[in-house]
Write a protein that holds these residues in place. Structure first.
Motif, PDB file in Angstrom:
ATOM      1  N   VAL A 132       0.847  -1.194   0.000  1.00  0.00           N
ATOM      2  CA  VAL A 132       0.000   0.000   0.000  1.00  0.00           C
ATOM      3  C   VAL A 132       0.882   1.242   0.000  1.00  0.00           C
ATOM      4  O   VAL A 132       1.755   1.380   0.864  1.00  0.00           O
ATOM      5  N   PRO A 133       0.701   2.156  -0.953  1.00  0.00           N
ATOM      6  CA  PRO A 133       1.504   3.386  -0.949  1.00  0.00           C
ATOM      7  C   PRO A 133       1.317   4.160   0.357  1.00  0.00           C
ATOM      8  O   PRO A 133       0.211   4.236   0.903  1.00  0.00           O
ATOM      9  N   LEU A 134       2.404   4.725   0.837  1.00  0.00           N
ATOM     10  CA  LEU A 134       2.399   5.470   2.094  1.00  0.00           C
ATOM     11  C   LEU A 134       3.198   6.752   1.907  1.00  0.00           C
ATOM     12  O   LEU A 134       4.320   6.718   1.383  1.00  0.00           O
ATOM     13  N   ILE A 135       2.635   7.862   2.336  1.00  0.00           N
ATOM     14  CA  ILE A 135       3.331   9.145   2.291  1.00  0.00           C
ATOM     15  C   ILE A 135       3.542   9.615   3.726  1.00  0.00           C
ATOM     16  O   ILE A 135       2.583   9.781   4.486  1.00  0.00           O
ATOM     17  N   ARG A 195       3.654   1.000   2.844  1.00  0.00           N
ATOM     18  CA  ARG A 195       3.439   0.677   4.246  1.00  0.00           C
ATOM     19  C   ARG A 195       4.160  -0.630   4.560  1.00  0.00           C
ATOM     20  O   ARG A 195       3.885  -1.665   3.931  1.00  0.00           O
ATOM     21  N   PRO A 196       5.114  -0.605   5.498  1.00  0.00           N
ATOM     22  CA  PRO A 196       5.847  -1.839   5.809  1.00  0.00           C
ATOM     23  C   PRO A 196       4.947  -2.858   6.490  1.00  0.00           C
ATOM     24  O   PRO A 196       3.842  -2.534   6.938  1.00  0.00           O
ATOM     25  N   VAL A 197       5.424  -4.077   6.562  1.00  0.00           N
ATOM     26  CA  VAL A 197       4.668  -5.157   7.195  1.00  0.00           C
ATOM     27  C   VAL A 197       5.437  -5.661   8.416  1.00  0.00           C
ATOM     28  O   VAL A 197       6.653  -5.481   8.511  1.00  0.00           O
ATOM     29  N   PRO A 198       4.750  -6.287   9.371  1.00  0.00           N
ATOM     30  CA  PRO A 198       5.477  -6.974  10.446  1.00  0.00           C
ATOM     31  C   PRO A 198       6.327  -8.095   9.844  1.00  0.00           C
ATOM     32  O   PRO A 198       5.962  -8.690   8.831  1.00  0.00           O
ATOM     33  N   TYR A 199       7.460  -8.380  10.459  1.00  0.00           N
ATOM     34  CA  TYR A 199       8.326  -9.422   9.899  1.00  0.00           C
ATOM     35  C   TYR A 199       9.161 -10.067  10.995  1.00  0.00           C
ATOM     36  O   TYR A 199       9.322  -9.527  12.094  1.00  0.00           O
ATOM     37  N   THR A 270      -6.383   7.176   5.518  1.00  0.00           N
ATOM     38  CA  THR A 270      -6.565   6.562   4.203  1.00  0.00           C
ATOM     39  C   THR A 270      -7.210   7.562   3.252  1.00  0.00           C
ATOM     40  O   THR A 270      -8.187   8.228   3.607  1.00  0.00           O
ATOM     41  N   ASN A 271      -6.648   7.673   2.053  1.00  0.00           N
ATOM     42  CA  ASN A 271      -7.150   8.626   1.063  1.00  0.00           C
ATOM     43  C   ASN A 271      -7.570   7.867  -0.194  1.00  0.00           C
ATOM     44  O   ASN A 271      -6.763   7.164  -0.806  1.00  0.00           O
ATOM     45  N   PHE A 287      -6.233   3.412  -3.275  1.00  0.00           N
ATOM     46  CA  PHE A 287      -6.084   4.303  -2.124  1.00  0.00           C
ATOM     47  C   PHE A 287      -4.621   4.358  -1.711  1.00  0.00           C
ATOM     48  O   PHE A 287      -3.790   3.569  -2.185  1.00  0.00           O
ATOM     49  N   PHE A 288      -4.308   5.293  -0.830  1.00  0.00           N
ATOM     50  CA  PHE A 288      -2.982   5.352  -0.220  1.00  0.00           C
ATOM     51  C   PHE A 288      -3.138   5.847   1.207  1.00  0.00           C
ATOM     52  O   PHE A 288      -4.184   6.391   1.591  1.00  0.00           O
ATOM     53  N   HIS A 289      -2.105   5.635   2.004  1.00  0.00           N
ATOM     54  CA  HIS A 289      -2.098   6.092   3.389  1.00  0.00           C
ATOM     55  C   HIS A 289      -1.184   7.306   3.529  1.00  0.00           C
ATOM     56  O   HIS A 289      -0.187   7.434   2.806  1.00  0.00           O
ATOM     57  N   THR A 290      -1.518   8.168   4.463  1.00  0.00           N
ATOM     58  CA  THR A 290      -0.618   9.250   4.857  1.00  0.00           C
ATOM     59  C   THR A 290      -0.360   9.134   6.355  1.00  0.00           C
ATOM     60  O   THR A 290      -1.211   8.669   7.118  1.00  0.00           O
TER      61      THR A 290
END
Length: 317
Positions: A132-135, A195-199, A270-271, A287-290
């Motif tokens: 997911v794109p994240l700004i 958006r990073p993920v848990p790992y 979320t946008n 969508f993307f997150h900010t």
């Protein structure tokens, strides 16, 4: 405190086994002696009070042995001890808490060019980068509120697979999701990533997971972005290291790294607006997150509390 080494060949036995032992006073490190004696004095009561058995000690030693084989001892020490050396993690600290660098930092990330007015950047990524794109935006300020203009931000994170680039573990291109850029004259910044993920580390051993289970910790680290800030006015060595987390992450309270801090957790929005997606070059995404996070960092004019402490060399009996 520094330790010296020598390339002289080592004798596996003394030339004269019956000769008195001679201590070279010029090589004594009184600071190291002080710390070693204090650590033993602090740990001994824990062993006695908790009645730690030899079997329990051997289990801990086995964990360290596995970490050593995996070249992960440094990361394990970061989990337990790194935050204790830093006053920014103490209660009452008004600035941004620090976080360890972690084992996946690679120096020399590309210096990025702004894609628009101000400090707006895009981390290197594939054209079809999963996730997911994240700004992320924010401002870097000193403790007195002064913006840190043209501070260099060095950031890196895992891909949507939970793997970092530059480690030879997958087919990510070099420097994927790693980059350096600068704040503007007001200390502001903005960059686009995913958006990073848990790992969890790909080479983690079962004994370590068992250890986490016993401590009530998750197997996965929460989502996070590593952020190193460099500026000539920053106290100590001119740089500040932290990690940014995400509010609502279920792994935030059970971080096996024990570094996640609620004060470092960013709210996300979320946008879905088509016009915003187009303006951000995110056609093809729904969508993307900010996320927004401001950093407040101690500078040379803000003397850290530990700097005022003077170590007194102990006498050795």
């Amino acid at each position: 405190m520094t330790l010296s080494s020598t390339d002289k060949p080592l004798l596996l036995r003394p030339a004269d086994p019956d000769a008195p032992v001679e201590i070279d006073e010029t090589k004594l490190n009184h600071r190291l002696i002080e710390i070693e004696e204090a650590l033993v004095a602090a740990i001994a009561p824990v062993f006695r009070e908790k009645k730690i058995t030899h079997a329990e000690y051997e289990l801990f030693r086995d964990v360290i042995r596995v970490l050593q084989r995996s070249n992960a001892v440094e990361g394990f020490l970061d989990v337990w001890l790194d935050r204790l050396t830093d006053e920014t993690t103490a209660d009452g600290w008004e600035g941004t808490p620090s976080n360890p660098e972690g084992p996946y930092y690679v120096p020399g990330a590309p210096l990025l060019k702004s894609i628009g007015p101000g400090a707006c950047y895009v981390l290197p990524m594939r054209s079809d980068e999963p996730g997911v794109p994240l700004i992320v935006s924010g401002q870097v300020r000193a403790m007195d509120g002064k913006p840190l203009a043209m501070a260099e931000l060095d950031t890196w994170q895992c891909a949507d697979t939970g793997v970092y680039s530059m480690l030879g573990m997958d087919d990510q291109p070099d420097w994927n999701l790693r980059g350096r850029f600068h704040t503007d004259q007001e200390g502001r910044f903005e960059f686009r990533t995913i958006r990073p993920v848990p790992y969890m580390p790909a080479d983690i051993q079962q004994i370590i997971l068992d250890f986490y289970d016993a401590l009530g910790k998750a197997h996965y680290r929460p989502r996070h972005i590593h952020l190193k800030v460099r500026h000539e006015d920053i106290a100590a060595d001119g740089q500040f290291m932290t990690q940014l987390y995400f509010q609502g992450d279920p792994y935030l309270q059970a971080d096996p790294g024990q570094n996640a801090h609620t004060r470092l957790a960013m709210p996300t929005v979320t946008n879905h607006e088509p016009a915003e997606l187009k303006a951000r070059g995110l056609q093809g995404h729904d969508f993307f997150h900010t996320a927004h996070f401001d950093l407040t960092i101690a500078t040379a004019t803000t003397v850290p509390r530990r700097a005022a402490q003077q170590a007194v060399p102990p006498t050795r009996s």
